[in-house]
Design a protein around this motif. Structure first.
Motif, short mmCIF file in Angstrom:
data_model
loop_
_atom_site.label_atom_id
_atom_site.label_comp_id
_atom_site.label_asym_id
_atom_site.label_seq_id
_atom_site.Cartn_x
_atom_site.Cartn_y
_atom_site.Cartn_z
N VAL A 5 21.60 -6.06 -9.84
CA VAL A 5 20.25 -5.52 -9.63
C VAL A 5 19.32 -6.66 -9.25
O VAL A 5 19.23 -7.67 -9.97
N LYS A 6 18.65 -6.52 -8.14
CA LYS A 6 17.69 -7.55 -7.70
C LYS A 6 16.36 -7.32 -8.39
O LYS A 6 15.75 -6.25 -8.26
N TYR A 7 15.89 -8.33 -9.12
CA TYR A 7 14.60 -8.25 -9.81
C TYR A 7 13.52 -8.84 -8.92
O TYR A 7 13.67 -9.94 -8.37
N ILE A 8 12.41 -8.10 -8.77
CA ILE A 8 11.28 -8.55 -7.98
C ILE A 8 10.00 -8.29 -8.76
O ILE A 8 9.83 -7.21 -9.33
N ASP A 9 9.12 -9.27 -8.79
CA ASP A 9 7.79 -9.07 -9.36
C ASP A 9 6.78 -9.12 -8.22
O ASP A 9 6.57 -10.18 -7.61
N TRP A 10 6.17 -7.99 -7.92
CA TRP A 10 5.21 -7.91 -6.82
C TRP A 10 3.81 -8.38 -7.24
O TRP A 10 2.91 -8.42 -6.40
N GLY A 11 3.62 -8.67 -8.52
CA GLY A 11 2.31 -9.08 -8.98
C GLY A 11 1.30 -7.94 -8.88
O GLY A 11 1.65 -6.77 -9.00
N LEU A 12 0.03 -8.28 -8.67
CA LEU A 12 -1.01 -7.27 -8.53
C LEU A 12 -0.97 -6.74 -7.11
O LEU A 12 -1.27 -7.46 -6.16
N THR A 13 -0.58 -5.47 -6.97
CA THR A 13 -0.34 -4.88 -5.65
C THR A 13 -1.08 -3.55 -5.51
O THR A 13 -1.04 -2.72 -6.42
N ASP A 14 -1.73 -3.35 -4.38
CA ASP A 14 -2.36 -2.06 -4.09
C ASP A 14 -1.34 -0.94 -4.26
O ASP A 14 -0.19 -1.06 -3.83
N TYR A 15 -1.77 0.18 -4.88
CA TYR A 15 -0.82 1.24 -5.20
C TYR A 15 -0.14 1.80 -3.96
O TYR A 15 1.08 1.97 -3.91
N LYS A 16 -0.92 2.10 -2.92
CA LYS A 16 -0.34 2.71 -1.71
C LYS A 16 0.64 1.74 -1.04
O LYS A 16 1.70 2.16 -0.55
N GLU A 17 0.31 0.47 -1.04
CA GLU A 17 1.23 -0.53 -0.48
C GLU A 17 2.55 -0.54 -1.25
O GLU A 17 3.65 -0.55 -0.66
N ALA A 18 2.46 -0.51 -2.58
CA ALA A 18 3.67 -0.50 -3.40
C ALA A 18 4.47 0.78 -3.20
O ALA A 18 5.71 0.75 -3.15
N TRP A 19 3.77 1.90 -3.09
CA TRP A 19 4.44 3.19 -2.88
C TRP A 19 5.21 3.17 -1.55
O TRP A 19 6.36 3.58 -1.48
N ASP A 20 4.56 2.68 -0.50
CA ASP A 20 5.22 2.61 0.82
C ASP A 20 6.45 1.71 0.77
O ASP A 20 7.49 2.02 1.36
N LYS A 21 6.34 0.58 0.07
CA LYS A 21 7.48 -0.34 -0.04
C LYS A 21 8.62 0.30 -0.83
O LYS A 21 9.80 0.15 -0.47
N GLN A 22 8.26 1.01 -1.89
CA GLN A 22 9.27 1.76 -2.66
C GLN A 22 10.00 2.75 -1.77
O GLN A 22 11.23 2.85 -1.80
N GLU A 23 9.21 3.54 -1.03
CA GLU A 23 9.78 4.60 -0.18
C GLU A 23 10.76 4.00 0.84
O GLU A 23 11.82 4.58 1.10
N ALA A 24 10.41 2.85 1.39
CA ALA A 24 11.28 2.22 2.38
C ALA A 24 12.63 1.84 1.77
O ALA A 24 13.69 2.11 2.35
#
Length: 231
Positions: A5-24
């Motif tokens: 499992v690759k662990y990533i910490d995105w830090g403080l991230t705009d919700y929509k940006e994080a949602w789009d990255k998740q979806e991808a």
């Protein structure tokens, strides 16, 4: 089965940006599984454990009621908060600084194909992390998430959960209140529950927690419970 499992910490991230990255990431994994099935290939599917924090935001799940947001458009602006209707399960919740928002994007075929066990395992990781700090917590029958004093009238929620799962690939996840500003929960009916309190580690312990330390403990418990190898 791939238990890396690759662990990533995105830090403080705009919700929509994080949602789009998740979806991808989610869509790429689902597409890979579809290719394996339709073309009889055996390509390894990836797994991710993503932690981040968000600026003030309210999110409403598929089964949620819009009236559980108690702010109008101007009220959201006054609170410097945003609002999204999203594709996870559950009702409305709040995300903000001081809260660990976890997005495990896992192919459960690599672990176990049981969504209820998946949720209970995430809850257990939170429960064990709280126990590391001397906070006793558990489950509240009939509800998801992690609670304190669930067996009496002082019941209060410290971690909310809401996931999406398709072809046994997960996204969204949990919101764990560490140093969260709890005043923001006063603007919603949290998770659609109007007679229970919300709490945080800071409120329970009386001091500000080291977020990185809590993340490391939580990551370790998730890894152990799922028998995954964090990379």
């Amino acid at each position: 089965m791939n238990k890396k499992v690759k662990y990533i910490d995105w830090g403080l991230t705009d919700y929509k940006e994080a949602w789009d990255k998740q979806e991808a990431i989610f869509n790429e994994t689902v597409a890979l599984k579809t290719k394996n099935r339709t073309e009889n290939t055996a390509l390894e599917t990836p797994n991710y454990l993503i932690f981040n924090e968000h600026p003030h935001v309210y999110t409403l799940g598929k089964s949620g009621k819009p009236e559980n947001l108690l702010l109008n458009e101007q009220g959201l602006k006054d609170k410097e908060a945003t609002y999204y209707k999203i594709n996870r399960g559950g009702d409305i919740t709040y995300h903000g600084p001081g809260q660990i928002v976890g997005y495990p994007i896992l192919d459960l075929d690599n672990f176990f194909t049981d969504i209820h066990l998946y949720l209970r395992t995430l809850e257990e990781a939170i429960i064990l992390t709280l126990a590391d700090y001397g906070i006793e917590s558990g489950r509240y029958e009939g509800f998801t998430g992690v609670w304190l004093d669930a067996d009496n009238d002082k019941a209060r929620k410290i971690c909310a959960m809401g996931v999406r799962c398709s072809r046994w690939v997960t996204m969204h996840g949990f919101a764990f209140n560490v140093n969260t500003n709890l005043d923001y929960f006063k603007n919603i009916v949290p998770c659609g529950i109007d007679d229970k309190d919300v709490t945080s580690m800071q409120r329970e312990l009386g001091y500000v927690l080291n977020m990185e330390e809590v993340k490391q403990k939580l990551k370790g418990h998730i890894a152990n419970l799922f028998q995954m190898s964090i990379i």
